[in-house]
Write a protein that holds these residues in place. Structure first.
Motif, PDB file in Angstrom:
ATOM      1  N   SER A 285      54.510  42.252  30.958  1.00  0.00           N
ATOM      2  CA  SER A 285      53.778  43.344  31.608  1.00  0.00           C
ATOM      3  C   SER A 285      52.720  42.847  32.589  1.00  0.00           C
ATOM      4  N   ALA A 286      52.219  41.653  32.362  1.00  0.00           N
ATOM      5  CA  ALA A 286      51.193  41.109  33.258  1.00  0.00           C
ATOM      6  C   ALA A 286      51.782  40.355  34.442  1.00  0.00           C
ATOM      7  N   ALA A 287      53.076  40.101  34.429  1.00  0.00           N
ATOM      8  CA  ALA A 287      53.697  39.279  35.472  1.00  0.00           C
ATOM      9  C   ALA A 287      53.479  39.819  36.886  1.00  0.00           C
ATOM     10  N   PRO A 288      53.626  41.130  37.136  1.00  0.00           N
ATOM     11  CA  PRO A 288      53.384  41.619  38.505  1.00  0.00           C
ATOM     12  C   PRO A 288      51.970  41.344  39.004  1.00  0.00           C
ATOM     13  N   ASP A 289      50.982  41.487  38.139  1.00  0.00           N
ATOM     14  CA  ASP A 289      49.611  41.213  38.554  1.00  0.00           C
ATOM     15  C   ASP A 289      49.382  39.718  38.770  1.00  0.00           C
ATOM     16  N   ILE A 290      49.996  38.900  37.946  1.00  0.00           N
ATOM     17  CA  ILE A 290      49.871  37.451  38.156  1.00  0.00           C
ATOM     18  C   ILE A 290      50.493  37.066  39.496  1.00  0.00           C
ATOM     19  N   ALA A 291      51.651  37.635  39.795  1.00  0.00           N
ATOM     20  CA  ALA A 291      52.306  37.353  41.074  1.00  0.00           C
ATOM     21  C   ALA A 291      51.441  37.833  42.244  1.00  0.00           C
ATOM     22  N   GLU A 292      50.779  38.978  42.074  1.00  0.00           N
ATOM     23  CA  GLU A 292      49.898  39.482  43.136  1.00  0.00           C
ATOM     24  C   GLU A 292      48.678  38.583  43.308  1.00  0.00           C
ATOM     25  N   ALA A 293      48.156  38.072  42.213  1.00  0.00           N
ATOM     26  CA  ALA A 293      47.029  37.143  42.297  1.00  0.00           C
ATOM     27  C   ALA A 293      47.442  35.891  43.060  1.00  0.00           C
ATOM     28  N   TYR A 294      48.670  35.446  42.828  1.00  0.00           N
ATOM     29  CA  TYR A 294      49.182  34.307  43.597  1.00  0.00           C
ATOM     30  C   TYR A 294      49.226  34.652  45.088  1.00  0.00           C
ATOM     31  N   ARG A 295      49.652  35.845  45.403  1.00  0.00           N
ATOM     32  CA  ARG A 295      49.802  36.225  46.800  1.00  0.00           C
ATOM     33  C   ARG A 295      48.464  36.293  47.532  1.00  0.00           C
ATOM     34  N   ILE A 296      47.431  36.834  46.886  1.00  0.00           N
ATOM     35  CA  ILE A 296      46.168  37.067  47.585  1.00  0.00           C
ATOM     36  C   ILE A 296      45.136  35.966  47.371  1.00  0.00           C
ATOM     37  N   GLY A 297      45.406  35.064  46.454  1.00  0.00           N
ATOM     38  CA  GLY A 297      44.374  34.093  46.083  1.00  0.00           C
ATOM     39  C   GLY A 297      44.406  32.807  46.889  1.00  0.00           C
ATOM     40  N   PRO A 298      43.315  32.046  46.835  1.00  0.00           N
ATOM     41  CA  PRO A 298      43.292  30.716  47.440  1.00  0.00           C
ATOM     42  C   PRO A 298      44.136  29.740  46.626  1.00  0.00           C
ATOM     43  N   THR A 299      44.228  28.523  47.082  1.00  0.00           N
ATOM     44  CA  THR A 299      45.126  27.549  46.456  1.00  0.00           C
ATOM     45  C   THR A 299      44.826  27.338  44.976  1.00  0.00           C
ATOM     46  N   ASP A 300      43.563  27.157  44.627  1.00  0.00           N
ATOM     47  CA  ASP A 300      43.229  26.919  43.215  1.00  0.00           C
ATOM     48  C   ASP A 300      43.672  28.085  42.334  1.00  0.00           C
ATOM     49  N   GLU A 301      43.496  29.286  42.834  1.00  0.00           N
ATOM     50  CA  GLU A 301      43.915  30.456  42.062  1.00  0.00           C
ATOM     51  C   GLU A 301      45.434  30.509  41.956  1.00  0.00           C
ATOM     52  N   ARG A 302      46.110  30.121  43.011  1.00  0.00           N
ATOM     53  CA  ARG A 302      47.580  30.120  42.978  1.00  0.00           C
ATOM     54  C   ARG A 302      48.109  29.144  41.927  1.00  0.00           C
ATOM     55  N   LEU A 303      47.451  28.017  41.795  1.00  0.00           N
ATOM     56  CA  LEU A 303      47.879  27.037  40.792  1.00  0.00           C
ATOM     57  C   LEU A 303      47.728  27.615  39.381  1.00  0.00           C
ATOM     58  N   VAL A 304      46.635  28.324  39.145  1.00  0.00           N
ATOM     59  CA  VAL A 304      46.431  28.950  37.839  1.00  0.00           C
ATOM     60  C   VAL A 304      47.460  30.062  37.609  1.00  0.00           C
ATOM     61  N   ALA A 305      47.772  30.814  38.664  1.00  0.00           N
ATOM     62  CA  ALA A 305      48.764  31.887  38.540  1.00  0.00           C
ATOM     63  C   ALA A 305      50.113  31.325  38.106  1.00  0.00           C
ATOM     64  N   MET A 306      50.498  30.212  38.679  1.00  0.00           N
ATOM     65  CA  MET A 306      51.785  29.623  38.291  1.00  0.00           C
ATOM     66  C   MET A 306      51.754  29.087  36.869  1.00  0.00           C
ATOM     67  N   LYS A 307      50.595  28.570  36.458  1.00  0.00           N
ATOM     68  CA  LYS A 307      50.471  28.136  35.060  1.00  0.00           C
ATOM     69  C   LYS A 307      50.660  29.315  34.122  1.00  0.00           C
TER      70      LYS A 307
END
Length: 390
Positions: A285-307
């Motif tokens: 259920s959280a996957a869409p929001d995690i994917a959106e965080a990856y889309r809008i976030g800076p590099t460090d945030e994107r790395l956490v999103a993928m984790k």
């Protein structure tokens, strides 16, 4: 004459406390308290009685408190008034220590009627010790009002606020959570703020509901504080994960007003996604929001999103991670090559191996047949493919 009578009272109290009279101690103290007719005499009697550890004294102390509350308007300013407030505080303190709940109404009357901040604070603390939860809402509202702005007499306002904080902590009432939260960052001195922070952890072992309410309406810095409170609380793991998911959604939906809030929202999303990653497999259920965080976030945030997508291990998170890998691979084929994209692809493949969902297979294969990637990326792609085949 007054001094002589007080001395006689003190002597009588000393005799009453002797071992031979131990069974009669409470009755004798009660009689002397009742017969003390002036504020000074009552104070002398209450001071001596308060030194005796006898729960049977509580009803007599409560009667003395009611007497004190009843004569307040007749006490003149000056030494008599000072003695009167000391008397009231002694009685409240002892009744609180005895946890004599029958005196709760009188303690609340002292909170609402007394002009003396120390007396009000002592009454509030007594209410907390009595666990008089029927007054929790009124105490919470009092602290809420104090939080709103500094009082004309700041020292007096802090004294009453401190009493509210201790009362709400001891009452363990959910109604105290929000005012304690705001008191911990309010206009008060460090002593009051830090006590409010400590009290927060004691009011609710599981603050998930209260924290969620704050997340839905508060500003980014307060959302960060609320989430941190939840994550270090004794809430169950499932509750922490649910609150983290809510915080992530709020970190996406909230419209920042400036760059400072942009940074705070990114930090909120990072903390939330780290919590979700630590929680392990989820329902997607959280996957869409995690994917959106990856889309809008800076590099460090994107790395956490993928984790987080890797650890979540659902079909939805695998699909989101697949789309990230495909996008990065397409960009590389289009000639968009730099160290950041290279680092993102490595992280994506490492987390693909953790997720190991079958949805990732075509994306990993696409990387393996793209000889434009470095040997390091291709090695990770091979490892991911092996993980998918298990």
């Amino acid at each position: 004459m007054r001094t002589i009578r007080i001395a006689a009272l003190a002597a009588a109290l000393t005799v009453a406390a002797a071992p031979a009279f131990s069974d009669e101690t409470a009755r004798v103290y009660g009689r002397i308290l009742a017969e003390a007719g002036s504020v000074q005499e009552k104070y002398a009697a209450a001071t001596a009685a308060s030194a005796v550890d006898d729960p049977d004294l509580a009803p007599y102390l409560a009667d003395a408190l009611d007497w004190a509350l009843g004569v307040r308007s007749n006490v003149k300013p000056g030494p008599d008034r000072e003695t009167y407030e000391q008397l009231t505080r002694i009685l409240l303190k002892r009744l609180g220590e005895a946890r004599y709940a029958n005196a709760a109404a009188s303690a609340m009357r002292a909170v609402e009627d007394s002009p003396d901040p120390l007396t009000r604070a002592e009454a509030l603390i007594a209410l907390g010790s009595m666990r008089a939860t029927e007054y929790a809402e009124r105490v919470a509202l009092l602290l809420r009002d104090l939080n709103a702005a500094p009082t004309a007499d700041k020292a007096a306002g802090e004294q009453v606020a401190f009493g509210c904080v201790i009362a709400l902590e001891r009452m363990r009432s959910p109604e105290g959570f929000a005012p304690l939260f705001f008191a911990s960052e309010g206009w008060y001195s460090r002593r009051v703020r830090e006590q409010a922070e400590r009290s927060l952890a004691l009011v609710l072992a599981d603050p998930s509901e209260a924290v969620s309410a704050l997340l839905r309406v508060e500003t980014p810095p307060r959302m960060l504080r609320a989430l941190a409170l939840e994550l270090r609380s004794q809430a169950p793991a499932a509750g922490k994960a649910a609150v983290a998911a809510l915080a992530l959604g709020r970190g996406i939906a909230y419209v920042p007003r400036n760059r400072v809030e942009q940074g705070q929202l990114s930090e909120l999303r990072v903390v939330a996604m780290n919590a979700l990653a630590a929680a392990g497999p989820g329902d997607g259920s959280a996957a869409p929001d995690i994917a959106e965080a990856y889309r809008i976030g800076p590099t460090d945030e994107r790395l956490v999103a993928m984790k987080a997508l890797g650890a979540e291990k659902s079909s939805a998170s695998a699909a989101a991670l697949r789309d990230i890998i495909i996008d990065l691979n397409s960009a590389q084929k289009a000639g968009l090559v730099d160290e950041t994209r290279n680092a993102l692809m490595k992280a994506a493949l490492q987390n693909a191996a953790v997720n190991a969902g079958k949805e990732l297979a075509p994306a990993v294969q696409a990387v393996l047949i793209n000889d434009g990637w470095s040997s390091g990326v291709l090695t990770l792609a091979s490892a991911a493919q092996k993980a998918l085949q298990k």
